[in-house]
Design a protein around this motif. Sequence first.
Motif, mmCIF file in Angstrom:
data_model
loop_
_atom_site.group_PDB
_atom_site.id
_atom_site.type_symbol
_atom_site.label_atom_id
_atom_site.label_comp_id
_atom_site.label_asym_id
_atom_site.label_seq_id
_atom_site.Cartn_x
_atom_site.Cartn_y
_atom_site.Cartn_z
ATOM 1 N N GLY A 189 0.828 -1.206 0.000
ATOM 2 C CA GLY A 189 0.000 0.000 0.000
ATOM 3 C C GLY A 189 0.858 1.250 0.000
ATOM 4 O O GLY A 189 0.595 2.206 -0.741
ATOM 5 N N ALA A 190 1.908 1.248 0.808
ATOM 6 C CA ALA A 190 2.830 2.393 0.836
ATOM 7 C C ALA A 190 3.507 2.571 -0.508
ATOM 8 O O ALA A 190 3.673 3.694 -0.999
ATOM 9 C CB ALA A 190 3.872 2.198 1.937
ATOM 10 N N LYS A 191 3.881 1.468 -1.115
ATOM 11 C CA LYS A 191 4.526 1.531 -2.431
ATOM 12 C C LYS A 191 3.563 2.124 -3.464
ATOM 13 O O LYS A 191 3.948 2.977 -4.268
ATOM 14 C CB LYS A 191 4.959 0.123 -2.829
ATOM 15 N N GLY A 192 2.309 1.717 -3.428
ATOM 16 C CA GLY A 192 1.312 2.261 -4.342
ATOM 17 C C GLY A 192 1.095 3.752 -4.144
ATOM 18 O O GLY A 192 1.020 4.517 -5.111
ATOM 19 N N ALA B 80 3.261 5.836 -2.892
ATOM 20 C CA ALA B 80 4.491 6.517 -3.311
ATOM 21 C C ALA B 80 4.591 6.637 -4.822
ATOM 22 O O ALA B 80 5.009 7.671 -5.344
ATOM 23 C CB ALA B 80 5.707 5.775 -2.756
ATOM 24 N N VAL B 81 4.212 5.592 -5.522
ATOM 25 C CA VAL B 81 4.332 5.600 -6.982
ATOM 26 C C VAL B 81 3.333 6.572 -7.611
ATOM 27 O O VAL B 81 3.614 7.184 -8.643
ATOM 28 C CB VAL B 81 4.147 4.161 -7.536
ATOM 29 N N GLN B 82 2.183 6.759 -6.988
ATOM 30 C CA GLN B 82 1.132 7.595 -7.567
ATOM 31 C C GLN B 82 1.274 9.078 -7.275
ATOM 32 O O GLN B 82 0.699 9.897 -7.983
ATOM 33 C CB GLN B 82 -0.244 7.117 -7.080
ATOM 34 N N LEU B 83 2.011 9.442 -6.243
ATOM 35 C CA LEU B 83 2.062 10.844 -5.823
ATOM 36 C C LEU B 83 3.474 11.414 -5.922
ATOM 37 O O LEU B 83 4.441 10.724 -5.642
ATOM 38 C CB LEU B 83 1.571 10.978 -4.380
ATOM 39 N N ASP B 84 3.565 12.676 -6.291
ATOM 40 C CA ASP B 84 4.847 13.384 -6.295
ATOM 41 C C ASP B 84 4.982 14.306 -5.084
ATOM 42 O O ASP B 84 6.010 14.925 -4.896
ATOM 43 C CB ASP B 84 4.998 14.222 -7.572
ATOM 44 N N ASP B 85 3.950 14.403 -4.286
ATOM 45 C CA ASP B 85 3.910 15.300 -3.135
ATOM 46 C C ASP B 85 4.173 14.489 -1.865
ATOM 47 O O ASP B 85 3.322 13.705 -1.434
ATOM 48 C CB ASP B 85 2.540 15.989 -3.089
#
Length: 182
Positions: A149-152, A154-159
């Motif tokens: 979930g954390a990886k998902g 992280a991959v989706q957000l730049d903020d």
Amino acid sequence: MPELSEVRRDHFMRAAIGCFARYGYRRTSMDVIAQAADVSRPALYQYYRNKEDVFRDAVRWGLDDLARRAQIEAGKPGETSERLAAVLSVVVDLHLPRRDGARFDAELIDETRSRAGDHWTAFEQTMVEALLTVLGRPLDDLARVLFYGAKGIAVQLDDRDEALRLLGRLTSFAVHGAPGLR
């Protein structure tokens, strides 16, 4: 091949990771890495046979550092959900753009899995173990769901702030349950 001192290896690895993150695996050459490390290409070849050797060592070096950070966070006192979020912030930091604009993106993830999958698997296992340390009991599935979930996120957000906010919500839901659901 001669043995690298820790200081010299750290220098090479910082340069290599910067190059791979900035240019990707395919566009990074031994020349580019040598220039970034401020050494000659022959000097780099004294320690590494080829770019794949540098890449594998850089992956291991970088992931080992992140795993150590996660283990330190896991050992700190505090509320369970906050400690889980602190451990998982390491995953967010891995995937977010760096100050120089480089990031561990999909191409590097694919290259890491194909060229250094053993290092990535060891990193994932270490992260799950750090999460289990925080949870204090064998909840392997929960630890894996939190990691991915954390990886998902992280991959989706730049903020980073928004990623950490969502990470906090994820860990809170995991520990306390979602409000209003039962």
